[in-house]
Design a protein around this motif. Structure first.
Motif, PDB file in Angstrom:
ATOM      1  N   ARG A 273       0.855  -1.183   0.000  1.00  0.00           N
ATOM      2  CA  ARG A 273       0.000   0.000   0.000  1.00  0.00           C
ATOM      3  C   ARG A 273       0.894   1.237   0.000  1.00  0.00           C
ATOM      4  NH1 ARG A 273      -2.873  -3.274   4.027  1.00  0.00           N
ATOM      5  NH2 ARG A 273      -1.779  -2.161   5.672  1.00  0.00           N
ATOM      6  N   HIS A 274       0.378   2.340  -0.497  1.00  0.00           N
ATOM      7  CA  HIS A 274       1.186   3.564  -0.586  1.00  0.00           C
ATOM      8  C   HIS A 274       1.709   3.994   0.780  1.00  0.00           C
ATOM      9  CE1 HIS A 274      -1.901   6.299   1.015  1.00  0.00           C
ATOM     10  NE2 HIS A 274      -2.747   5.476   0.432  1.00  0.00           N
ATOM     11  N   THR A 275       1.085   3.587   1.857  1.00  0.00           N
ATOM     12  CA  THR A 275       1.546   3.938   3.200  1.00  0.00           C
ATOM     13  C   THR A 275       2.736   3.084   3.656  1.00  0.00           C
ATOM     14  OG1 THR A 275      -0.133   2.473   4.131  1.00  0.00           O
ATOM     15  CG2 THR A 275      -0.696   4.819   3.947  1.00  0.00           C
ATOM     16  N   ASP A 276       3.176   2.138   2.836  1.00  0.00           N
ATOM     17  CA  ASP A 276       4.296   1.252   3.179  1.00  0.00           C
ATOM     18  C   ASP A 276       5.654   1.803   2.757  1.00  0.00           C
ATOM     19  OD1 ASP A 276       2.719  -0.830   4.299  1.00  0.00           O
ATOM     20  OD2 ASP A 276       2.231  -1.552   2.282  1.00  0.00           O
TER      21      ASP A 276
ATOM     22  N   ALA B  61      -7.757  -0.537   7.377  1.00  0.00           N
ATOM     23  CA  ALA B  61      -8.062   0.631   8.207  1.00  0.00           C
ATOM     24  C   ALA B  61      -6.800   1.106   8.901  1.00  0.00           C
ATOM     25  CB  ALA B  61      -9.129   0.281   9.232  1.00  0.00           C
ATOM     26  N   ALA B  62      -6.333   2.282   8.535  1.00  0.00           N
ATOM     27  CA  ALA B  62      -5.094   2.822   9.108  1.00  0.00           C
ATOM     28  C   ALA B  62      -5.214   3.041  10.605  1.00  0.00           C
ATOM     29  CB  ALA B  62      -4.724   4.130   8.420  1.00  0.00           C
ATOM     30  N   GLU B  63      -6.446   3.135  11.117  1.00  0.00           N
ATOM     31  CA  GLU B  63      -6.643   3.358  12.548  1.00  0.00           C
ATOM     32  C   GLU B  63      -6.337   2.116  13.369  1.00  0.00           C
ATOM     33  OE1 GLU B  63      -8.584   5.210   9.814  1.00  0.00           O
ATOM     34  OE2 GLU B  63      -9.824   3.538  10.432  1.00  0.00           O
ATOM     35  N   ASP B  64      -6.248   0.962  12.745  1.00  0.00           N
ATOM     36  CA  ASP B  64      -6.068  -0.289  13.477  1.00  0.00           C
ATOM     37  C   ASP B  64      -4.651  -0.365  14.041  1.00  0.00           C
ATOM     38  OD1 ASP B  64      -5.807  -2.920  14.345  1.00  0.00           O
ATOM     39  OD2 ASP B  64      -7.044  -3.708  12.730  1.00  0.00           O
TER      40      ASP B  64
ATOM     41  N   ASN C  10       6.169   5.205  -6.073  1.00  0.00           N
ATOM     42  CA  ASN C  10       5.715   5.045  -7.463  1.00  0.00           C
ATOM     43  C   ASN C  10       6.267   3.767  -8.090  1.00  0.00           C
ATOM     44  OD1 ASN C  10       4.234   7.409  -7.363  1.00  0.00           O
ATOM     45  ND2 ASN C  10       5.848   8.650  -8.310  1.00  0.00           N
ATOM     46  N   ARG C  11       7.534   3.440  -7.801  1.00  0.00           N
ATOM     47  CA  ARG C  11       8.122   2.207  -8.348  1.00  0.00           C
ATOM     48  C   ARG C  11       7.443   0.972  -7.771  1.00  0.00           C
ATOM     49  NH1 ARG C  11      12.954   5.032  -7.493  1.00  0.00           N
ATOM     50  NH2 ARG C  11      13.558   3.641  -5.797  1.00  0.00           N
ATOM     51  N   ARG C  12       7.145   0.981  -6.496  1.00  0.00           N
ATOM     52  CA  ARG C  12       6.488  -0.175  -5.867  1.00  0.00           C
ATOM     53  C   ARG C  12       5.050  -0.326  -6.366  1.00  0.00           C
ATOM     54  NH1 ARG C  12      10.874   0.280  -4.831  1.00  0.00           N
ATOM     55  NH2 ARG C  12      10.832  -1.093  -6.613  1.00  0.00           N
TER      56      ARG C  12
ATOM     57  N   ALA D 173       3.934   0.611  -9.292  1.00  0.00           N
ATOM     58  CA  ALA D 173       3.909   0.350 -10.737  1.00  0.00           C
ATOM     59  C   ALA D 173       4.066  -1.134 -11.066  1.00  0.00           C
ATOM     60  CB  ALA D 173       5.011   1.155 -11.436  1.00  0.00           C
ATOM     61  N   VAL D 174       4.478  -1.925 -10.089  1.00  0.00           N
ATOM     62  CA  VAL D 174       4.659  -3.370 -10.275  1.00  0.00           C
ATOM     63  C   VAL D 174       3.826  -4.095  -9.221  1.00  0.00           C
ATOM     64  CG1 VAL D 174       6.944  -3.144 -11.349  1.00  0.00           C
ATOM     65  CG2 VAL D 174       6.768  -3.363  -8.867  1.00  0.00           C
ATOM     66  N   HIS D 175       3.950  -5.392  -9.177  1.00  0.00           N
ATOM     67  CA  HIS D 175       3.230  -6.200  -8.187  1.00  0.00           C
ATOM     68  C   HIS D 175       4.156  -6.365  -6.984  1.00  0.00           C
ATOM     69  CE1 HIS D 175       0.532  -7.055 -11.509  1.00  0.00           C
ATOM     70  NE2 HIS D 175       1.634  -7.256 -12.226  1.00  0.00           N
ATOM     71  N   THR D 176       3.790  -5.761  -5.871  1.00  0.00           N
ATOM     72  CA  THR D 176       4.636  -5.766  -4.682  1.00  0.00           C
ATOM     73  C   THR D 176       3.862  -6.334  -3.511  1.00  0.00           C
ATOM     74  OG1 THR D 176       5.759  -3.774  -5.490  1.00  0.00           O
ATOM     75  CG2 THR D 176       6.096  -4.347  -3.181  1.00  0.00           C
ATOM     76  N   TRP D 177       4.528  -7.221  -2.770  1.00  0.00           N
ATOM     77  CA  TRP D 177       3.929  -7.816  -1.584  1.00  0.00           C
ATOM     78  C   TRP D 177       4.814  -7.596  -0.372  1.00  0.00           C
ATOM     79  CZ3 TRP D 177       3.931 -10.204  -6.339  1.00  0.00           C
ATOM     80  CH2 TRP D 177       2.681 -10.434  -6.909  1.00  0.00           C
TER      81      TRP D 177
END
Length: 180
Positions: A12-15, A83-86, A55-57, A59-63
């Motif tokens: 997720r973009h928050t990673d 949920a970011a609150e968790d 953006n690089r992460r 643009a591809v499949h990232t786990w």
């Protein structure tokens, strides 16, 4: 997906901050035995901005591989953590991450040095192999570091060619490896 106390989820973009930290700790903690101080310093700093990294992460499949606390796993709390609150989800340590593009190139497979030799990289690579098979990708490739090369050899990749890439003015050794 939950395997051996490891939960795997999509990036997720928050990673971005956590994955950049894993990247740096993996290089400074694991790759430092195979590369000199200058190489480690230059490589670990080679992330670009947080936005570029993200953006690089994306643009591809990232786990992402996260460690699940025994208490959370026992309670069955391995639900989706969108949920970011968790707070329980935010406190899960990020163990490592992997990405692959649509033609089978693995650009990133990094495990935090704290979690090395625990099967995290194998779990992540197994996921990419299943993804590639389902997506009809016939061949996986990677530019493996000196440190990562034995791992990929154990997973039936073969060395196609040694490489000498440059980051800034610093030369590195790595290997183009492939697996059908």
């Amino acid at each position: 997906m939950n395997i051996m106390g490891i939960t795997i989820r999509e990036y997720r973009h928050t990673d971005e901050t956590a994955t950049m930290a894993v990247f740096r700790r993996s290089i400074t903690g694991l790759a430092s035995r195979d590369y000199d101080d200058k190489q480690v310093r230059v490589w670990a700093a080679h992330t670009g901005s947080a936005g570029e990294w993200n953006n690089r992460r994306m643009a591809v499949h990232t786990w992402i591989a996260e460690w699940i606390d025994d208490e959370l796993a026992d309670a069955g709390d391995v639900a989706d953590c969108e949920a970011a609150e968790d707070a329980a989800c935010r406190s899960r340590p990020l163990m490592g991450f992997i990405d692959v593009d649509d033609v089978g190139y693995i650009d990133m497979l990094f495990v935090d040095s704290v979690y090395s030799c625990r099967g995290v990289a194998s779990v992540l690579l197994d996921l990419v192999e299943r993804f590639a098979q389902d997506a009809g990708i016939a061949r996986l490739t990677v530019h493996a570091s000196i440190t990562a090369r034995p791992f990929f050899l154990r997973h039936e990749f073969h060395t196609v060619a040694p490489l000498c890439p440059m980051i800034s003015d610093v030369a590195f050794t790595n290997y183009l490896m492939a697996r059908p």
